[in-house]
Design a protein around this motif. Structure first.
Motif: not given
Length: 327
Positions: A30-31, A33-34, A205, A210
């Motif tokens: 993370w972040p 993954s977004a 999120t 994650t």
């Protein structure tokens, strides 16, 4: 001013791309993954930077955009490029799987019934199957003719249900990442069997979510590698091919039906906005024992996800004692 903005775009995207190339997205899930989920869109400003460089005759700026454009195309084109579906081998047993995330508070979920009746799937996998959403689909009458059913509907987002024309057995649902990871065995005519997983991972999120999401995808990969039967995984993975844990899952011994069928860009989420969906996070994955003879994306049913439908053909079992490569 334009040149400075273009250089800023190139700089920021270069850092993100370098992080992905050196596996920083694995160390810092993370972040990333977004950000990785948005790869098809995230790198589009670099093309504008190229145009700015060309218009202002800034050769260094134009050259700096080339590696980013190359990476963007490398990462994105396989998702967009159409191909041809496979042919069912002689003697294969064909199975059509429809998978849908119902959105647990969707009062219009019964609209999925029309699609079920139109496409005649052999197996229907439903996630976010709450009492409300599953009840609405049942009211449509589309599930009435499925002899074999597993109803694990529940309040909230992690209920699920499977409806099948073929017997279901050996249900299990170990807890991984704080949520159930269900599986069951499907027995086709003639006794051929495979394992099906109705998948709904946690959405990555936040940092904590994650980690759970990665644990679920990694456990699915372990299950695939250890299975003595062919497997089908269908549902909402909250992951795209730009996520490293999802790519590891694919490398464990399954194929994405969308890719194997040569389907062009077919994003499934979000489906409740005025804009079209931009991410393909709903998948049907299958062992190489299955030929993938078709794939299609369904229509709107009130959910924030679009259904997906995969046509699979379980190849005939090889003769006992057969060794690949030997005549």
């Amino acid at each position: 001013m334009l040149a400075a903005a273009a250089w800023l775009v190139v700089g920021v995207l270069s850092v993100l791309a370098l992080g992905r190339l050196v596996y920083l997205d694995d160390a810092l899930s993370w972040p990333y993954s977004a950000l990785n989920a948005l790869t098809p869109l995230l790198y589009l400003p670099v093309y504008a930077a190229l145009i700015v460089g060309f218009g202002l005759r800034r050769n260094a700026l134009m050259l700096a955009t080339v590696p980013l454009i190359g990476l963007h195309l490398f990462w994105t084109v396989p998702e967009l490029w159409p191909g041809a579906a496979e042919k069912a081998p002689d003697g294969a047993q064909q199975v059509r799987v429809l998978s849908a995330n119902l959105l647990y508070h969707n009062t219009s979920a019964g609209r999925l019934g029309t699609q079920i009746e139109a496409t005649h799937p052999d197996i229907v996998v439903l996630v976010e199957a709450s009492r409300l959403t599953l009840g609405e689909v049942r009211k449509s009458g589309a599930l009435a003719n499925y002899r074999y059913q597993l109803d694990k509907s529940a309040e909230g987002a992690f209920g699920y249900a499977v409806y099948s024309r073929y017997p279901l057995s050996d249900w299990a649902a170990p807890t991984v990442g704080g949520k159930p990871l269900p599986r069951m065995t499907v027995t086709l005519g003639g006794g051929r069997r495979f394992v099906i997983y109705p998948v709904h991972t946690i959405a990555p999120t936040s940092a904590g979510d994650t980690q759970q999401w990665r644990a679920q995808l990694d456990q699915l990969a372990t299950e695939v590698r250890g299975s003595r039967l062919p497997v089908v995984l269908a549902g909402d993975f909250n992951a795209t091919r730009d996520h490293r844990p999802f790519r590891r899952l694919l490398s464990s011994g399954v194929r994405d039906a969308h890719d194997a069928a040569g389907t062009s860009w077919s994003p499934t989420w979000p489906a409740t906005t005025l804009l079209p969906p931009v991410l393909r996070i709903d998948h049907v994955l299958a062992s190489p024992a299955f030929a993938v003879t078709g794939y299609q994306r369904g229509g709107h049913d009130g959910s924030d996800h679009l259904p997906v439908i995969a046509d699979l053909a379980l190849r005939p079992a090889p003769p006992i004692g057969y060794v690949p490569g030997q005549g």
